[in-house]
Enzyme design. Structure first.
Site, short mmCIF file in Angstrom:
data_model
loop_
_atom_site.label_atom_id
_atom_site.label_comp_id
_atom_site.label_asym_id
_atom_site.label_seq_id
_atom_site.Cartn_x
_atom_site.Cartn_y
_atom_site.Cartn_z
N TYR A 1 0.84 -1.19 0.00
CA TYR A 1 0.00 0.00 0.00
C TYR A 1 0.88 1.24 0.00
O TYR A 1 2.06 1.20 0.33
CB TYR A 1 -0.95 0.02 1.20
CG TYR A 1 -0.30 0.27 2.54
CD1 TYR A 1 -0.21 1.57 3.06
CD2 TYR A 1 0.23 -0.77 3.29
CE1 TYR A 1 0.38 1.80 4.28
CE2 TYR A 1 0.83 -0.54 4.51
CZ TYR A 1 0.91 0.74 5.01
OH TYR A 1 1.51 0.99 6.22
N CYS A 2 0.28 2.35 -0.42
CA CYS A 2 0.92 3.66 -0.38
C CYS A 2 -0.13 4.65 0.10
O CYS A 2 -1.10 4.25 0.75
CB CYS A 2 1.50 4.04 -1.75
SG CYS A 2 0.25 4.29 -3.03
N ARG A 3 0.02 5.90 -0.24
CA ARG A 3 -0.94 6.91 0.20
C ARG A 3 -2.29 6.76 -0.50
O ARG A 3 -3.33 6.72 0.13
CB ARG A 3 -0.36 8.31 -0.03
CG ARG A 3 -1.22 9.45 0.47
CD ARG A 3 -0.50 10.77 0.22
NE ARG A 3 -1.35 11.91 0.00
CZ ARG A 3 -2.24 12.09 -0.98
NH1 ARG A 3 -2.44 11.16 -1.86
NH2 ARG A 3 -2.93 13.19 -1.08
#
Length: 130
Positions: free
Chosen positions: A96-98
Site C-alpha cells: 500500500y501507499c498513500r
C-alpha cells in the site's frame, strides 16, 4: 451504429453485474498481474500473519502513520529492487501507499519477480483511522 449500441447494451446487461462483483485483477501488457483489494478485503487478507505487509511510501510518510506490522520499503528509493530481495518469495505480499498509485508500481515490480501480490486499492487514505 444501432447494432453497435445494441451489442454494447447486451454486454453491459449480461456481464456488468458479474464484473462489478469480482475482485479487480490488474494485468499489464506483459501478463504480470496482481490483485487490487478493497479496505475490507485487505483487512481480511492481513488476518493471515504469513502475508508480508509492505508500505511503499517515503520514510517520513511511514513515520507519520502506518498499518501495524508494515515494513517500509520506499518504491521511489534507488535501492527498491535490492530491498525487495529481503522478502520471502514463497509468501504473499500486500502493498500500500498513500492513494494506490505508487503501490501499483511496486505491485507490478514484485509480480515481475514472481511474488503473489495484493494492492490496497485506495491506499492508506482509505484505511480506517485509529
Amino acid at each position: 451504429m444501432k447494432k453497435l449500441i445494441l451489442l454494447f447494451s447486451l454486454l453491459t446487461v449480461c456481464f456488468g453485474k458479474s464484473y462489478a462483483s469480482r475482485m479487480d485483477w490488474v494485468t499489464s501488457p506483459d501478463s504480470v498481474s496482481f490483485q487490487n483489494l478493497s479496505v475490507s478485503d485487505f483487512q481480511k487478507l492481513l488476518a493471515d500473519t504469513t502475508v508480508q505487509l509492505i508500505d511503499v511510501r517515503t520514510p517520513a510518510e511511514f513515520e507519520a502513520g502506518h498499518i501495524p506490522r508494515a515494513l517500509n520499503i520506499d518504491v521511489k528509493e534507488v535501492n527498491f529492487e535490492k530491498n525487495i530481495k529481503t522478502l520471502d518469495p514463497s509468501r504473499p505480499v500486500a502493498v500500500y501507499c498513500r492513494s494506490g498509485v505508487r503501490s501499483r508500481k511496486a505491485a507490478r515490480k514484485l509480480a515481475e519477480k514472481g511474488f503473489q501480490v495484493y494492492n490496497l486499492d485506495k491506499g492508506f487514505l482509505g484505511w480506517p483511522k485509529h
